[in-house]
Scaffold this active site. Structure first.
Site, PDB file in Angstrom:
ATOM      1  N   ASN A 132       0.758  -1.322  -0.058  1.00  0.00           N
ATOM      2  CA  ASN A 132      -0.099   0.022   0.033  1.00  0.00           C
ATOM      3  C   ASN A 132       0.851   1.250  -0.057  1.00  0.00           C
ATOM      4  O   ASN A 132       1.357   1.665   0.940  1.00  0.00           O
ATOM      5  CB  ASN A 132      -0.878   0.025   1.494  1.00  0.00           C
ATOM      6  CG  ASN A 132      -1.896  -1.191   1.324  1.00  0.00           C
ATOM      7  OD1 ASN A 132      -2.889  -1.132   0.296  1.00  0.00           O
ATOM      8  ND2 ASN A 132      -1.594  -2.227   1.778  1.00  0.00           N
ATOM      9  N   GLU A 133       1.075   1.774  -1.408  1.00  0.00           N
ATOM     10  CA  GLU A 133       2.139   2.717  -1.471  1.00  0.00           C
ATOM     11  C   GLU A 133       1.350   4.141  -0.809  1.00  0.00           C
ATOM     12  O   GLU A 133       0.141   4.186  -0.543  1.00  0.00           O
ATOM     13  CB  GLU A 133       2.489   2.794  -3.074  1.00  0.00           C
ATOM     14  CG  GLU A 133       3.101   1.841  -3.464  1.00  0.00           C
ATOM     15  CD  GLU A 133       4.515   1.421  -3.192  1.00  0.00           C
ATOM     16  OE1 GLU A 133       4.983   2.026  -1.761  1.00  0.00           O
ATOM     17  OE2 GLU A 133       5.354   0.833  -3.614  1.00  0.00           O
ATOM     18  N   PRO A 134       2.212   5.140  -0.731  1.00  0.00           N
ATOM     19  CA  PRO A 134       1.508   6.592  -0.436  1.00  0.00           C
ATOM     20  C   PRO A 134       0.352   6.878  -1.239  1.00  0.00           C
ATOM     21  O   PRO A 134       0.600   6.796  -2.444  1.00  0.00           O
ATOM     22  CB  PRO A 134       2.663   7.396  -0.564  1.00  0.00           C
ATOM     23  CG  PRO A 134       4.024   6.638  -0.188  1.00  0.00           C
ATOM     24  CD  PRO A 134       3.748   5.133  -0.615  1.00  0.00           C
TER      25      PRO A 134
ATOM     26  N   THR B 256      10.232   2.249  -4.096  1.00  0.00           N
ATOM     27  CA  THR B 256       9.969   0.716  -3.651  1.00  0.00           C
ATOM     28  C   THR B 256      10.523  -0.186  -4.939  1.00  0.00           C
ATOM     29  O   THR B 256      11.305  -1.326  -4.732  1.00  0.00           O
ATOM     30  CB  THR B 256       8.572   0.344  -3.857  1.00  0.00           C
ATOM     31  OG1 THR B 256       7.813   1.156  -2.800  1.00  0.00           O
ATOM     32  CG2 THR B 256       8.469  -1.151  -3.778  1.00  0.00           C
TER      33      THR B 256
END
Ligand code: F6R
Length: 248
Positions: free
Chosen positions: A148-150, A167
């Site tokens: 769950n990236e920014p 990432t």
């Protein structure tokens, strides 16, 4: 977020493995399965090594353990050297008595138009098992939990995610350079993680210090998805002194 600081990752990992072992044994005594959400990456390796030691030396059995991993690169073949499926077999599953079929890792081999259905089934399987008793997490340098990236929302569920450049850069060493590094992953969502009855996040080393500070002391914000754990009633950060070095 309650935070336990240890001198080093080994001490910290021993404490986390002990909590997991206690939970597994408690469920065994109740005749129930123990449902674990698991992470890959470097941070949990020492926890898995300790669980394997407890299996070998202290008779800890995994016969009642059912696991759901957070994420898998997409696309990814399970026997590929970088796959999280393979990582989990090598780091834990092949060394303990967990029944085959009790462990689940998102499927990186699906056609793109099948992923949304798969994601729904993955969540349904967690629900059908009774929900996650315990979720183990690492944290990305950018605050991601799972992948769950920014920008990920607090109510997000299992889905295909575009990976952040940071990432991909962090993973590129494993893939022989950035161009060969996957652009996507299937990940459990923030809501899937927050649904666990217990969440323990691991972080080792100086590199994680700024993002740990933001997650623990900053606002709850999509800019640092780990900060969403402030809203969880039973979350714990287990970190070493280096990762704690920017806490005030
Ligand atoms: C892995 C995962 C990621 C990692 C994170 C930290 O399943 O979900 O969020 O936990 O990228 O990775 P390490 O531990 O290698 O620093």
């Amino acid at each position: 977020i309650p935070t336990h600081i240890y001198a080093d990752a080994k001490d910290a990992s021993r404490a986390v493995a002990q909590e997991i072992a206690d939970l597994i044994r408690q469920k065994q005594s109740e005749g129930k399965p123990c449902i674990l959400g698991l992470a890959t990456g470097s941070s949990p390796k020492t926890v898995y090594a300790e669980l394997i030691r407890m299996h070998r030396e202290e008779g800890l059995s995994f016969h009642n353990v059912v696991t759901f991993n957070l994420d898998e690169y997409y696309p990814m073949e399970p026997d590929s050297i970088q796959s999280y499926w393979r990582f989990m077999r090598e780091q834990l599953f092949d060394h303990v008595d967990i029944p085959q079929g009790n462990y689940h890792v998102p499927d990186g081999t699906l056609r793109t138009d099948k992923v949304a259905d798969f994601a729904k089934q993955y969540e349904a399987a967690i629900e059908a098992a009774g929900g996650l008793d315990f979720q183990l997490l690492g944290i990305g340098g950018n605050g991601h939990i799972g992948f769950n990236e920014p920008g990920s929302l607090i109510n997000s569920h299992t889905r295909l995610m575009m990976l952040d450049n940071s990432t991909r850069a962090a993973a590129s060493g494993d893939f022989g350079g950035l161009p060969k590094t996957p652009r996507k992953a299937i990940t459990m969502g923030v809501a899937s993680i927050l649904g666990a009855r217990r969440v323990v996040l691991l972080a080792w080393g100086e590199r994680k210090a700024p993002v740990i500070r933001g997650a623990v002391e900053g606002n709850v914000t999509e800019v640092n998805p780990a900060s969403y754990l402030q809203t969880h009633p039973n979350a714990l950060f287990v970190i070493d002194e280096a990762a704690a070095s920017e806490l005030t």
